[in-house]
Design a protein around this motif. Structure first.
Motif, PDB file in Angstrom:
ATOM      1  N   ASN A  21      -0.881  21.238   4.522  1.00 24.98           N
ATOM      2  CA  ASN A  21      -0.430  20.063   3.772  1.00 24.98           C
ATOM      3  C   ASN A  21      -0.825  18.792   4.510  1.00 24.98           C
ATOM      4  O   ASN A  21      -0.823  18.752   5.742  1.00 24.98           O
ATOM      5  CB  ASN A  21       1.087  20.095   3.594  1.00 24.98           C
ATOM      6  N   PRO A  22      -1.154  17.726   3.763  1.00 26.89           N
ATOM      7  CA  PRO A  22      -1.537  16.469   4.409  1.00 26.89           C
ATOM      8  C   PRO A  22      -0.341  15.808   5.076  1.00 26.89           C
ATOM      9  O   PRO A  22       0.807  16.018   4.677  1.00 26.89           O
ATOM     10  CB  PRO A  22      -2.058  15.615   3.250  1.00 26.89           C
ATOM     11  N   MET A  23      -0.623  15.005   6.108  1.00 23.61           N
ATOM     12  CA  MET A  23       0.447  14.297   6.802  1.00 23.61           C
ATOM     13  C   MET A  23       1.109  13.291   5.883  1.00 23.61           C
ATOM     14  O   MET A  23       2.321  13.091   5.931  1.00 23.61           O
ATOM     15  CB  MET A  23      -0.111  13.595   8.042  1.00 23.61           C
ATOM     16  N   SER A  24       0.321  12.626   5.040  1.00 19.34           N
ATOM     17  CA  SER A  24       0.863  11.618   4.140  1.00 19.34           C
ATOM     18  C   SER A  24       0.024  11.583   2.868  1.00 19.34           C
ATOM     19  O   SER A  24      -1.098  12.065   2.830  1.00 19.34           O
ATOM     20  CB  SER A  24       0.865  10.241   4.807  1.00 19.34           C
ATOM     21  N   ASP A  25       0.615  10.990   1.826  1.00 18.19           N
ATOM     22  CA  ASP A  25      -0.076  10.892   0.551  1.00 18.19           C
ATOM     23  C   ASP A  25      -0.735   9.541   0.326  1.00 18.19           C
ATOM     24  O   ASP A  25      -1.595   9.401  -0.544  1.00 18.19           O
ATOM     25  CB  ASP A  25       0.908  11.154  -0.596  1.00 18.19           C
ATOM     26  N   TRP A  32       4.533   3.900   7.654  1.00 21.68           N
ATOM     27  CA  TRP A  32       5.932   4.049   8.043  1.00 21.68           C
ATOM     28  C   TRP A  32       6.126   5.195   9.026  1.00 21.68           C
ATOM     29  O   TRP A  32       6.884   5.075   9.997  1.00 21.68           O
ATOM     30  CB  TRP A  32       6.806   4.254   6.807  1.00 21.68           C
ATOM     31  N   ILE A  33       5.435   6.301   8.787  1.00 22.45           N
ATOM     32  CA  ILE A  33       5.546   7.434   9.715  1.00 22.45           C
ATOM     33  C   ILE A  33       5.100   7.022  11.112  1.00 22.45           C
ATOM     34  O   ILE A  33       5.796   7.268  12.109  1.00 22.45           O
ATOM     35  CB  ILE A  33       4.703   8.621   9.210  1.00 22.45           C
ATOM     36  N   VAL A  34       3.948   6.373  11.201  1.00 22.53           N
ATOM     37  CA  VAL A  34       3.417   5.952  12.500  1.00 22.53           C
ATOM     38  C   VAL A  34       4.326   4.913  13.154  1.00 22.53           C
ATOM     39  O   VAL A  34       4.598   4.976  14.358  1.00 22.53           O
ATOM     40  CB  VAL A  34       1.985   5.403  12.339  1.00 22.53           C
ATOM     41  N   THR A  35       4.814   3.950  12.374  1.00 22.56           N
ATOM     42  CA  THR A  35       5.657   2.892  12.933  1.00 22.56           C
ATOM     43  C   THR A  35       6.933   3.468  13.537  1.00 22.56           C
ATOM     44  O   THR A  35       7.297   3.141  14.682  1.00 22.56           O
ATOM     45  CB  THR A  35       6.016   1.856  11.854  1.00 22.56           C
ATOM     46  N   ILE A  36       7.622   4.333  12.805  1.00 25.72           N
ATOM     47  CA  ILE A  36       8.869   4.901  13.325  1.00 25.72           C
ATOM     48  C   ILE A  36       8.589   5.799  14.521  1.00 25.72           C
ATOM     49  O   ILE A  36       9.261   5.704  15.559  1.00 25.72           O
ATOM     50  CB  ILE A  36       9.613   5.673  12.228  1.00 25.72           C
ATOM     51  N   LYS A  37       7.575   6.650  14.394  1.00 24.47           N
ATOM     52  CA  LYS A  37       7.276   7.579  15.489  1.00 24.47           C
ATOM     53  C   LYS A  37       6.899   6.845  16.772  1.00 24.47           C
ATOM     54  O   LYS A  37       7.423   7.140  17.852  1.00 24.47           O
ATOM     55  CB  LYS A  37       6.158   8.519  15.039  1.00 24.47           C
ATOM     56  N   ASP A  72       8.325  14.598   9.034  1.00 22.82           N
ATOM     57  CA  ASP A  72       7.442  13.450   9.266  1.00 22.82           C
ATOM     58  C   ASP A  72       7.612  12.932  10.685  1.00 22.82           C
ATOM     59  O   ASP A  72       6.642  12.598  11.359  1.00 22.82           O
ATOM     60  CB  ASP A  72       7.732  12.345   8.249  1.00 22.82           C
ATOM     61  N   ILE A  73       8.864  12.840  11.138  1.00 21.57           N
ATOM     62  CA  ILE A  73       9.160  12.466  12.527  1.00 21.57           C
ATOM     63  C   ILE A  73      10.337  13.311  12.984  1.00 21.57           C
ATOM     64  O   ILE A  73      11.287  13.519  12.225  1.00 21.57           O
ATOM     65  CB  ILE A  73       9.538  10.978  12.685  1.00 21.57           C
ATOM     66  N   MET A  74      10.278  13.789  14.213  1.00 19.98           N
ATOM     67  CA  MET A  74      11.429  14.483  14.762  1.00 19.98           C
ATOM     68  C   MET A  74      11.618  14.091  16.222  1.00 19.98           C
ATOM     69  O   MET A  74      10.656  13.752  16.930  1.00 19.98           O
ATOM     70  CB  MET A  74      11.290  15.997  14.632  1.00 19.98           C
ATOM     71  N   VAL A  75      12.873  14.140  16.654  1.00 24.08           N
ATOM     72  CA  VAL A  75      13.234  13.793  18.025  1.00 24.08           C
ATOM     73  C   VAL A  75      14.021  14.955  18.617  1.00 24.08           C
ATOM     74  O   VAL A  75      15.036  15.378  18.046  1.00 24.08           O
ATOM     75  CB  VAL A  75      14.088  12.510  18.082  1.00 24.08           C
ATOM     76  N   GLU A 102      12.191  11.717   7.137  1.00 20.33           N
ATOM     77  CA  GLU A 102      11.201  11.980   6.100  1.00 20.33           C
ATOM     78  C   GLU A 102      10.914  10.669   5.369  1.00 20.33           C
ATOM     79  O   GLU A 102      11.853   9.946   4.997  1.00 20.33           O
ATOM     80  CB  GLU A 102      11.696  13.030   5.096  1.00 20.33           C
ATOM     81  N   ILE A 103       9.626  10.365   5.186  1.00 21.26           N
ATOM     82  CA  ILE A 103       9.209   9.183   4.429  1.00 21.26           C
ATOM     83  C   ILE A 103       8.654   9.675   3.095  1.00 21.26           C
ATOM     84  O   ILE A 103       7.678  10.429   3.072  1.00 21.26           O
ATOM     85  CB  ILE A 103       8.145   8.373   5.199  1.00 21.26           C
ATOM     86  N   LEU A 104       9.266   9.237   2.021  1.00 23.26           N
ATOM     87  CA  LEU A 104       8.888   9.733   0.704  1.00 23.26           C
ATOM     88  C   LEU A 104       7.610   9.076   0.201  1.00 23.26           C
ATOM     89  O   LEU A 104       7.302   7.937   0.542  1.00 23.26           O
ATOM     90  CB  LEU A 104      10.006   9.491  -0.308  1.00 23.26           C
ATOM     91  N   SER A 105       6.923   9.832  -0.634  1.00 19.91           N
ATOM     92  CA  SER A 105       5.751   9.321  -1.348  1.00 19.91           C
ATOM     93  C   SER A 105       5.934   9.661  -2.815  1.00 19.91           C
ATOM     94  O   SER A 105       6.809  10.457  -3.177  1.00 19.91           O
ATOM     95  CB  SER A 105       4.475   9.966  -0.809  1.00 19.91           C
ATOM     96  N   PRO A 106       5.118   9.091  -3.697  1.00 23.00           N
ATOM     97  CA  PRO A 106       5.258   9.426  -5.126  1.00 23.00           C
ATOM     98  C   PRO A 106       5.112  10.907  -5.411  1.00 23.00           C
ATOM     99  O   PRO A 106       5.604  11.395  -6.424  1.00 23.00           O
ATOM    100  CB  PRO A 106       4.129   8.612  -5.780  1.00 23.00           C
ATOM    101  N   GLY A 107       4.457  11.641  -4.519  1.00 21.69           N
ATOM    102  CA  GLY A 107       4.256  13.069  -4.753  1.00 21.69           C
ATOM    103  C   GLY A 107       5.456  13.930  -4.421  1.00 21.69           C
ATOM    104  O   GLY A 107       5.485  15.115  -4.762  1.00 21.69           O
ATOM    105  N   ASN A 108       6.456  13.389  -3.733  1.00 22.17           N
ATOM    106  CA  ASN A 108       7.629  14.176  -3.377  1.00 22.17           C
ATOM    107  C   ASN A 108       8.479  14.457  -4.616  1.00 22.17           C
ATOM    108  O   ASN A 108       8.701  13.578  -5.440  1.00 22.17           O
ATOM    109  CB  ASN A 108       8.472  13.450  -2.332  1.00 22.17           C
ATOM    110  N   ARG A 109       8.963  15.683  -4.709  1.00 21.91           N
ATOM    111  CA  ARG A 109       9.793  16.091  -5.832  1.00 21.91           C
ATOM    112  C   ARG A 109      11.217  16.356  -5.355  1.00 21.91           C
ATOM    113  O   ARG A 109      11.450  16.691  -4.189  1.00 21.91           O
ATOM    114  CB  ARG A 109       9.230  17.356  -6.487  1.00 21.91           C
TER     115      ARG A 109
END
Length: 231
Positions: A21-25, A32-37, A72-75, A102-109
């Protein structure tokens, strides 16, 4: 008599580093994933026993490579920094990643997000946060009495484990370090770095000018027969 060669009938279990699966859509989700991480990495840069990762497969159960999730990010507090192909919990002293984003994208269900919540609940995550940058929607869960419980008012929430504060504003989510400084993008961090370097250079230049003036003054006083040390 030659002893028979015994071979193991148990196949080695492979724990893949990638789930396909891709990291992001999209770029917004990735940013956002990179900024928080990366801001969490900076926050714990001096602590060797806090491991922060993005899009890393977490295997909680030894012997089963189908039970896995890639937050998406874990500590993981209490685990050393360092590169890993995946987070295999039994090799990490059994430490569960305590905080997950978890950072949502339009593809998340909805069904997918419910599945992730169930996974994090079952396998012991302490704090779980979801942000939808398109809808400017933020939600969180905190483990209470052994179960992840929804945070009633996440709009201004202080993470008990990380000490970071979330403020949901009309236009975006703001995250603040324990010292009150905001999480910044790479671009903003670089601007601050360059500004700090410029201030340091200016201060050094002023110090050099002051030193030169003091040296000239000393020469002038000596030409006049005055001992600068007597002043």
């Amino acid at each position: 008599m030659v002893a028979p060669i015994l071979t193991s009938t148990t196949a080695e279990i492979i724990y893949p580093d990638c789930d396909g699966n891709p990291m992001s859509d999209n770029t917004k989700q990735f940013r956002w994933i990179v900024t928080i991480k990366e801001n969490l990495e900076l926050l714990y840069a001096e602590n060797p026993d806090v491991f922060v990762a993005g899009d890393l497969l977490w295997y909680p159960v030894e012997g089963n490579n189908t039970i896995r999730q890639a937050p998406d990010i874990m500590v993981a507090i209490g685990r050393p920094k360092g590169d890993r192909g995946s987070y295999q919990q039994w090799k990490e002293a059994g430490v569960v990643p305590q905080v997950v984003f978890e950072i949502l994208s339009p593809g998340n269900r909805l069904a997918e997000m419910q599945r992730k919540l169930s996974f994090y609940d079952r396998y012991g995550v302490t704090e779980y946060y979801i942000y939808d940058p398109d809808r400017i929607d933020f939600a969180g869960w905190m483990r209470v009495d052994g179960k992840l419980d929804s945070i009633e008012e996440p709009q201004s929430w202080l993470s008990p484990l990380l000490g970071i504060r979330f403020d949901l504003e009309p236009a975006t989510l703001q995250i603040y370090r324990p010292d009150g400084q905001p999480f910044l993008s790479f671009g903003d961090l670089d601007l601050r770095r360059r500004a700090a370097e410029q201030r340091a250079d200016t201060a050094e230049q002023r110090a050099d000018i002051a030193e030169q003036r003091a040296a000239l003054l000393t020469i002038k006083l000596q030409e006049l027969g005055i001992d600068p040390a007597s002043l």
